[in-house]
Motif scaffolding. Structure first.
Motif, PDB file in Angstrom:
ATOM      1  N   THR A 194       0.842  -1.200   0.000  1.00 24.75           N
ATOM      2  CA  THR A 194       0.000   0.000   0.000  1.00 24.75           C
ATOM      3  C   THR A 194       0.877   1.250   0.000  1.00 24.75           C
ATOM      4  OG1 THR A 194      -0.081   0.216   2.410  1.00 24.75           O
ATOM      5  CG2 THR A 194      -1.701  -1.241   1.392  1.00 24.75           C
ATOM      6  N   ASP A 195       0.239   2.423  -0.111  1.00 21.51           N
ATOM      7  CA  ASP A 195       0.967   3.674   0.092  1.00 21.51           C
ATOM      8  C   ASP A 195       0.982   3.983   1.591  1.00 21.51           C
ATOM      9  OD1 ASP A 195      -1.564   4.595   0.731  1.00 21.51           O
ATOM     10  OD2 ASP A 195      -1.894   5.530  -1.218  1.00 21.51           O
ATOM     11  N   ASN A 196       1.425   5.198   1.947  1.00 26.82           N
ATOM     12  CA  ASN A 196       1.553   5.527   3.368  1.00 26.82           C
ATOM     13  C   ASN A 196       0.354   6.289   3.930  1.00 26.82           C
ATOM     14  OD1 ASN A 196       1.982   7.921   2.024  1.00 26.82           O
ATOM     15  ND2 ASN A 196       3.778   8.529   3.237  1.00 26.82           N
ATOM     16  N   VAL A 197      -0.727   6.342   3.175  1.00 24.42           N
ATOM     17  CA  VAL A 197      -1.925   7.016   3.656  1.00 24.42           C
ATOM     18  C   VAL A 197      -2.635   6.113   4.662  1.00 24.42           C
ATOM     19  CG1 VAL A 197      -4.147   8.026   3.016  1.00 24.42           C
ATOM     20  CG2 VAL A 197      -2.158   8.286   1.498  1.00 24.42           C
ATOM     21  N   PRO A 198      -2.925   6.615   5.869  1.00 27.33           N
ATOM     22  CA  PRO A 198      -3.583   5.765   6.882  1.00 27.33           C
ATOM     23  C   PRO A 198      -4.981   5.326   6.438  1.00 27.33           C
ATOM     24  CG  PRO A 198      -2.604   7.723   7.878  1.00 27.33           C
ATOM     25  CD  PRO A 198      -2.560   7.941   6.395  1.00 27.33           C
ATOM     26  N   ILE A 199      -5.409   4.211   6.968  1.00 22.41           N
ATOM     27  CA  ILE A 199      -6.746   3.693   6.690  1.00 22.41           C
ATOM     28  C   ILE A 199      -7.799   4.639   7.298  1.00 22.41           C
ATOM     29  CG2 ILE A 199      -8.350   1.819   7.252  1.00 22.41           C
ATOM     30  CD1 ILE A 199      -6.459   1.045   5.103  1.00 22.41           C
ATOM     31  N   GLY A 200      -8.896   4.847   6.544  1.00 21.74           N
ATOM     32  CA  GLY A 200      -9.965   5.716   7.040  1.00 21.74           C
ATOM     33  C   GLY A 200     -10.729   5.094   8.206  1.00 21.74           C
ATOM     34  N   ARG A 201     -11.483   5.944   8.885  1.00 15.74           N
ATOM     35  CA  ARG A 201     -12.220   5.486  10.065  1.00 15.74           C
ATOM     36  C   ARG A 201     -13.241   4.398   9.737  1.00 15.74           C
ATOM     37  NH1 ARG A 201     -13.883  11.071  13.211  1.00 15.74           N
ATOM     38  NH2 ARG A 201     -11.758  11.814  13.683  1.00 15.74           N
ATOM     39  N   ALA A 240       2.204  -3.718   3.816  1.00 15.73           N
ATOM     40  CA  ALA A 240       1.724  -2.344   4.050  1.00 15.73           C
ATOM     41  C   ALA A 240       2.555  -1.370   3.209  1.00 15.73           C
ATOM     42  CB  ALA A 240       1.776  -2.015   5.534  1.00 15.73           C
ATOM     43  N   ASP A 241       3.095  -0.310   3.848  1.00 17.08           N
ATOM     44  CA  ASP A 241       3.871   0.680   3.105  1.00 17.08           C
ATOM     45  C   ASP A 241       5.373   0.566   3.405  1.00 17.08           C
ATOM     46  OD1 ASP A 241       3.621   1.465   5.745  1.00 17.08           O
ATOM     47  OD2 ASP A 241       3.641   3.597   5.283  1.00 17.08           O
ATOM     48  N   THR A 242       5.814  -0.575   3.919  1.00 16.58           N
ATOM     49  CA  THR A 242       7.211  -0.721   4.343  1.00 16.58           C
ATOM     50  C   THR A 242       8.177  -0.966   3.193  1.00 16.58           C
ATOM     51  OG1 THR A 242       6.899  -3.095   4.739  1.00 16.58           O
ATOM     52  CG2 THR A 242       6.485  -1.597   6.587  1.00 16.58           C
ATOM     53  N   ARG A 243       7.664  -1.315   2.023  1.00 22.20           N
ATOM     54  CA  ARG A 243       8.541  -1.575   0.868  1.00 22.20           C
ATOM     55  C   ARG A 243       8.053  -0.778  -0.341  1.00 22.20           C
ATOM     56  NH1 ARG A 243       9.888  -8.114   1.180  1.00 22.20           N
ATOM     57  NH2 ARG A 243      10.530  -8.119   3.381  1.00 22.20           N
ATOM     58  N   PRO A 244       8.186   0.532  -0.292  1.00 20.44           N
ATOM     59  CA  PRO A 244       7.676   1.367  -1.395  1.00 20.44           C
ATOM     60  C   PRO A 244       8.494   1.171  -2.665  1.00 20.44           C
ATOM     61  CG  PRO A 244       8.940   2.702   0.137  1.00 20.44           C
ATOM     62  CD  PRO A 244       8.808   1.337   0.775  1.00 20.44           C
ATOM     63  N   GLN A 255       0.520   5.985  -6.280  1.00 24.19           N
ATOM     64  CA  GLN A 255      -0.150   5.038  -7.169  1.00 24.19           C
ATOM     65  C   GLN A 255       0.736   3.828  -7.461  1.00 24.19           C
ATOM     66  OE1 GLN A 255      -3.402   4.911  -8.615  1.00 24.19           O
ATOM     67  NE2 GLN A 255      -2.507   2.879  -8.952  1.00 24.19           N
ATOM     68  N   LYS A 256       2.040   4.026  -7.669  1.00 20.14           N
ATOM     69  CA  LYS A 256       2.954   2.913  -7.923  1.00 20.14           C
ATOM     70  C   LYS A 256       3.103   2.011  -6.703  1.00 20.14           C
ATOM     71  CE  LYS A 256       5.742   5.093 -11.530  1.00 20.14           C
ATOM     72  NZ  LYS A 256       7.108   5.535 -11.923  1.00 20.14           N
ATOM     73  N   ASN A 257       2.964   2.610  -5.524  1.00 23.56           N
ATOM     74  CA  ASN A 257       3.139   1.818  -4.305  1.00 23.56           C
ATOM     75  C   ASN A 257       1.923   0.958  -3.978  1.00 23.56           C
ATOM     76  OD1 ASN A 257       5.728   2.804  -3.829  1.00 23.56           O
ATOM     77  ND2 ASN A 257       4.976   4.577  -2.683  1.00 23.56           N
ATOM     78  N   ARG A 258       0.757   1.331  -4.471  1.00 26.26           N
ATOM     79  CA  ARG A 258      -0.447   0.507  -4.254  1.00 26.26           C
ATOM     80  C   ARG A 258      -0.461  -0.589  -5.316  1.00 26.26           C
ATOM     81  NH1 ARG A 258      -2.659   5.804  -3.762  1.00 26.26           N
ATOM     82  NH2 ARG A 258      -3.634   5.612  -5.816  1.00 26.26           N
ATOM     83  N   ARG A 259      -0.012  -1.750  -4.917  1.00 26.92           N
ATOM     84  CA  ARG A 259       0.213  -2.792  -5.921  1.00 26.92           C
ATOM     85  C   ARG A 259       0.186  -4.168  -5.291  1.00 26.92           C
ATOM     86  NH1 ARG A 259       4.860  -1.176  -3.622  1.00 26.92           N
ATOM     87  NH2 ARG A 259       6.640  -2.603  -3.558  1.00 26.92           N
ATOM     88  N   VAL A 260       0.078  -5.181  -6.169  1.00 28.43           N
ATOM     89  CA  VAL A 260       0.262  -6.582  -5.774  1.00 28.43           C
ATOM     90  C   VAL A 260       1.375  -7.144  -6.647  1.00 28.43           C
ATOM     91  CG1 VAL A 260      -0.735  -8.898  -5.744  1.00 28.43           C
ATOM     92  CG2 VAL A 260      -2.094  -6.937  -4.978  1.00 28.43           C
ATOM     93  N   GLU A 261       2.390  -7.716  -6.019  1.00 29.68           N
ATOM     94  CA  GLU A 261       3.520  -8.287  -6.755  1.00 29.68           C
ATOM     95  C   GLU A 261       3.421  -9.810  -6.715  1.00 29.68           C
ATOM     96  OE1 GLU A 261       7.226  -6.838  -5.323  1.00 29.68           O
ATOM     97  OE2 GLU A 261       6.900  -4.789  -6.055  1.00 29.68           O
ATOM     98  N   ILE A 262       3.410 -10.399  -7.899  1.00 28.99           N
ATOM     99  CA  ILE A 262       3.404 -11.860  -8.032  1.00 28.99           C
ATOM    100  C   ILE A 262       4.757 -12.269  -8.603  1.00 28.99           C
ATOM    101  CG2 ILE A 262       2.289 -13.838  -9.102  1.00 28.99           C
ATOM    102  CD1 ILE A 262      -0.253 -12.181  -9.310  1.00 28.99           C
ATOM    103  N   THR A 263       5.504 -13.040  -7.833  1.00 33.04           N
ATOM    104  CA  THR A 263       6.850 -13.425  -8.250  1.00 33.04           C
ATOM    105  C   THR A 263       6.941 -14.936  -8.413  1.00 33.04           C
ATOM    106  OG1 THR A 263       7.784 -11.552  -7.034  1.00 33.04           O
ATOM    107  CG2 THR A 263       9.311 -13.277  -7.727  1.00 33.04           C
ATOM    108  N   VAL A 264       7.331 -15.359  -9.605  1.00 30.72           N
ATOM    109  CA  VAL A 264       7.606 -16.779  -9.855  1.00 30.72           C
ATOM    110  C   VAL A 264       9.054 -17.020  -9.429  1.00 30.72           C
ATOM    111  CG1 VAL A 264       7.640 -18.630 -11.560  1.00 30.72           C
ATOM    112  CG2 VAL A 264       5.985 -16.760 -11.761  1.00 30.72           C
ATOM    113  N   LEU A 265       9.230 -17.671  -8.306  1.00 30.81           N
ATOM    114  CA  LEU A 265      10.541 -17.767  -7.673  1.00 30.81           C
ATOM    115  C   LEU A 265      11.474 -18.745  -8.391  1.00 30.81           C
ATOM    116  CD1 LEU A 265       9.453 -17.846  -3.936  1.00 30.81           C
ATOM    117  CD2 LEU A 265      10.185 -15.859  -5.272  1.00 30.81           C
ATOM    118  N   ARG A 266      12.756 -18.429  -8.298  1.00 32.47           N
ATOM    119  CA  ARG A 266      13.780 -19.337  -8.802  1.00 32.47           C
ATOM    120  C   ARG A 266      14.127 -20.344  -7.700  1.00 32.47           C
ATOM    121  NH1 ARG A 266      15.517 -14.772 -11.963  1.00 32.47           N
ATOM    122  NH2 ARG A 266      15.863 -15.473 -14.127  1.00 32.47           N
TER     123      ARG A 266
END
Length: 270
Positions: A194-201, A240-244, A255-266
């Motif tokens: 995610t980005d660093n914007v806190p979750i809304g109430r 969360a936002d720990t790996r921007p 916008q780039k930080n809000r993402r899902v990364e799918i990695t096909v591991l070696r």
């Protein structure tokens, strides 16, 4: 009268000693020459066993390699007339060539990793072509990383703002990935960010940790429940936002930080 005789005898002895001193120098010279020739002889001797090993290695290298000159026959021997007319087909497998060159044959695990690299390269090519054909370059980014083939999916076509339920438009892309995962002998890692914007109430998630984990889980459940893939081939996490991936100071970076990364591991499955 006896004193002059003694002096003459002493002079004769001293003269005899001086004449004999050249023999000491001559003996030293002969000894040095002997040592010199012994050293030269020792240096000139060849280790026949090492010589044979070097010769065999050179012969194997030149004879098994591809020669620049056609019909070559290595550094020893002559070309065979029949071989000139009908050169033997080169159909040796990799393991045979390695044995001919004196190298140890590859282990089963090394061969498996080599096969996996070919699978990953083919997988990456198919996904890149799919993204290009469907004009998804703005939402899907593919890269070859040290840990594996990374597929970054933007949250714009996966989720609504602050939500973790998949949009209907995400199914074709995830379905395409699922169709390729089943043939891979490796593990697929799914990570939510995610980005660093806190979750809304009024959000149903406590913080960005829960949101990122829930989004990764939604993608994982699509592969397991909708595509019926083996759960043993997957792992997931939320960061969360720990790996921007970009600077959170700008809207574009968020916008780039809000993402899902799918990695096909070696890595090979156990």
């Amino acid at each position: 009268m006896r004193q002059p005789n003694r002096r003459r005898r002493n002079r004769k002895q001293e003269g005899s000693d001086q004449r004999d001193r050249w023999m000491i120098t001559y003996a030293d010279l002969i000894t040095l020459l002997l040592i010199f020739f012994v050293v030269m002889y020792a240096m000139s001797r060849l280790d026949t066993e090492k010589y044979k090993l070097v010769t065999q290695s050179l012969q194997a290298t030149f004879q098994s390699g591809d020669s620049i000159l056609e019909m070559g026959s290595g550094i020893t021997g002559t070309a065979d007339t029949e071989n000139h007319k009908n050169p033997p087909p080169q159909t040796a497998v990799t393991e045979d060539k390695e044995e001919d060159n004196g190298e140890a044959p590859l282990t089963e695990r090394e061969l498996a990793f080599r096969a996996q690299e070919e699978e990953l390269a083919n997988f990456m090519g198919l996904i890149q072509q799919y993204v290009k054909d469907n004009q998804l370059e703005e939402d899907i980014f593919i890269s070859d990383e040290p840990q594996g083939i990374a597929i970054t999916l933007s949250d714009r076509f996966l989720f609504d703002v602050g939500k973790a339920e998949l949009k209907s438009g995400a199914a074709p892309v995830l379905g395409k990935l699922a169709s390729l995962f089943g043939d891979l002998n490796t593990t697929v890692s799914i990570e939510g960010h995610t980005d660093n914007v806190p979750i809304g109430r009024h959000s149903s998630y406590k913080d960005n940790w829960e949101l990122s984990g829930a989004r990764a889980m939604s993608v994982l459940r699509f592969f397991l429940e909708d595509s019926k893939l083996d759960p043993a081939g997957f792992q997931y996490a939320g960061y969360a936002d720990t790996r921007p991936a970009a600077d959170n100071a700008t809207p574009e970076g968020k916008q780039k930080n809000r993402r899902v990364e799918i990695t096909v591991l070696r890595q090979l499955k156990q």
